[in-house]
Design a protein around this motif. Structure first.
Motif, PDB file in Angstrom:
ATOM      1  N   GLY A 103       0.692  -1.078  -0.098  1.00 37.12           N
ATOM      2  CA  GLY A 103       0.094   0.079  -0.107  1.00 37.12           C
ATOM      3  C   GLY A 103       0.802   1.361  -0.097  1.00 37.12           C
ATOM      4  O   GLY A 103       0.342   2.361   0.054  1.00 37.12           O
ATOM      5  N   ALA A 154       3.209   4.466  -1.354  1.00 35.29           N
ATOM      6  CA  ALA A 154       2.850   5.233  -2.620  1.00 35.29           C
ATOM      7  C   ALA A 154       4.105   5.329  -3.664  1.00 35.29           C
ATOM      8  O   ALA A 154       5.265   4.620  -3.446  1.00 35.29           O
ATOM      9  CB  ALA A 154       2.977   6.890  -2.055  1.00 35.29           C
ATOM     10  N   VAL A 155       3.769   5.346  -4.880  1.00 36.43           N
ATOM     11  CA  VAL A 155       4.698   5.233  -5.870  1.00 36.43           C
ATOM     12  C   VAL A 155       5.850   6.051  -5.646  1.00 36.43           C
ATOM     13  O   VAL A 155       7.088   5.698  -6.217  1.00 36.43           O
ATOM     14  CB  VAL A 155       4.076   5.732  -7.252  1.00 36.43           C
ATOM     15  N   HIS A 195       7.534  -1.158  -9.231  1.00 38.98           N
ATOM     16  CA  HIS A 195       6.289  -1.198  -9.972  1.00 38.98           C
ATOM     17  C   HIS A 195       6.635  -2.124 -11.106  1.00 38.98           C
ATOM     18  O   HIS A 195       7.770  -1.969 -11.748  1.00 38.98           O
ATOM     19  CB  HIS A 195       5.551   0.142 -10.285  1.00 38.98           C
ATOM     20  N   GLU A 239      -8.339  -1.872  -7.501  1.00 39.07           N
ATOM     21  CA  GLU A 239      -7.953  -0.647  -7.071  1.00 39.07           C
ATOM     22  C   GLU A 239      -6.955   0.222  -8.015  1.00 39.07           C
ATOM     23  O   GLU A 239      -6.123  -0.407  -8.620  1.00 39.07           O
ATOM     24  CB  GLU A 239      -7.209  -0.734  -5.769  1.00 39.07           C
ATOM     25  N   THR A 240      -7.277   1.159  -8.289  1.00 38.12           N
ATOM     26  CA  THR A 240      -6.608   2.113  -9.249  1.00 38.12           C
ATOM     27  C   THR A 240      -5.888   3.390  -8.623  1.00 38.12           C
ATOM     28  O   THR A 240      -6.480   3.892  -7.499  1.00 38.12           O
ATOM     29  CB  THR A 240      -7.290   2.686 -10.484  1.00 38.12           C
ATOM     30  N   LEU A 241      -4.955   4.001  -9.030  1.00 30.54           N
ATOM     31  CA  LEU A 241      -4.333   5.244  -8.308  1.00 30.54           C
ATOM     32  C   LEU A 241      -5.342   6.594  -8.755  1.00 30.54           C
ATOM     33  O   LEU A 241      -5.290   7.725  -8.240  1.00 30.54           O
ATOM     34  CB  LEU A 241      -2.861   5.630  -8.523  1.00 30.54           C
ATOM     35  N   SER A 242      -5.942   6.519  -9.956  1.00 31.06           N
ATOM     36  CA  SER A 242      -6.760   7.636 -10.672  1.00 31.06           C
ATOM     37  C   SER A 242      -8.187   7.073 -10.989  1.00 31.06           C
ATOM     38  O   SER A 242      -8.073   5.957 -11.063  1.00 31.06           O
ATOM     39  CB  SER A 242      -5.922   8.253 -11.536  1.00 31.06           C
ATOM     40  N   PHE A 270      -2.291   3.373 -13.098  1.00 30.50           N
ATOM     41  CA  PHE A 270      -1.875   2.520 -12.103  1.00 30.50           C
ATOM     42  C   PHE A 270      -2.764   1.717 -11.410  1.00 30.50           C
ATOM     43  O   PHE A 270      -3.658   2.349 -10.971  1.00 30.50           O
ATOM     44  CB  PHE A 270      -0.906   3.293 -11.256  1.00 30.50           C
ATOM     45  N   ARG A 320      -3.436  -1.802  -8.482  1.00 29.98           N
ATOM     46  CA  ARG A 320      -2.563  -2.550  -7.258  1.00 29.98           C
ATOM     47  C   ARG A 320      -3.152  -4.030  -7.773  1.00 29.98           C
ATOM     48  O   ARG A 320      -4.428  -4.014  -7.708  1.00 29.98           O
ATOM     49  CB  ARG A 320      -3.203  -1.933  -5.872  1.00 29.98           C
ATOM     50  N   LEU A 376       2.244  -2.204  -7.182  1.00 30.37           N
ATOM     51  CA  LEU A 376       1.769  -1.298  -8.230  1.00 30.37           C
ATOM     52  C   LEU A 376       2.256  -1.815  -9.147  1.00 30.37           C
ATOM     53  O   LEU A 376       3.409  -2.360  -9.663  1.00 30.37           O
ATOM     54  CB  LEU A 376       2.719   0.068  -7.680  1.00 30.37           C
ATOM     55  N   GLU A 407       1.981  -0.318 -13.605  1.00 31.33           N
ATOM     56  CA  GLU A 407       1.683   0.493 -14.328  1.00 31.33           C
ATOM     57  C   GLU A 407       1.341   0.071 -15.795  1.00 31.33           C
ATOM     58  O   GLU A 407       2.054  -0.634 -16.286  1.00 31.33           O
ATOM     59  CB  GLU A 407       2.840   1.575 -14.487  1.00 31.33           C
TER      60      GLU A 407
END
Length: 144
Positions: A83, A85-86, A93, A113-116, A130, A132, A138, A140
């Motif tokens: 969990g 952060a990138v 990743h 789950e996506t980051l955006s 991105f 998960r 992560l 990409e």
């Protein structure tokens, strides 16, 4: 390094997971990677090699268009670092390319789950997304 006996070449990209079956299902069913092999490794040479006393592990190798992805679940399990952060120092990743990131995004199961909120186009013109895996690693997805 000019000696061909010591020249390095890519062999695999490793990801430590907590549940190998769940991870294999995600990488196979959601990302579409082909499972090449599944196996277990144990013994003193392995434990010493990975620097974890008494370690054993279950592995799965998957094919990402010629790049080998290695999923590994260790016993004993290490600390939970999922969990992050990138931009965390030491973050890693896996980068996978697709022809259409938007179509890939639309095909994702609702629980991924996506980051955006959907693919994003960067200032350099790359379209990225991105996601998960079940352990928070992560991945990409980049449009080529």
């Amino acid at each position: 390094m000019s000696d061909s006996d010591t020249a390095l070449s890519a062999h695999h990209f490793g990801i430590t997971v907590s549940d190998l079956d769940a991870a294999v299902a995600f990488y196979r069913d959601v990302l579409g990677l082909e499972v090449l092999s599944e196996f277990e490794v144990s013994g003193e040479g392995f434990a010493t090699g990975v620097g974890v006393e008494g370690a054993s592990a279950a592995f799965a190798h998957l094919d990402a268009d010629g790049a080998r992805v290695e999923l590994v679940s260790y016993d004993p399990e290490g600390a939970d670092a999922r969990g992050g952060a990138v931009n965390d120092v030491g973050a890693t990743h896996l980068g996978l390319a697709v022809d259409d990131v938007e179509a890939f995004y639309e095909s994702l199961p609702d629980d991924v789950e996506t980051l955006s909120d959907g693919p994003q186009t960067t200032a350099s013109g790359s379209t990225i997304l991105f996601v998960r895996d079940p352990d928070g690693n992560l991945i990409e997805i980049i449009e080529t």
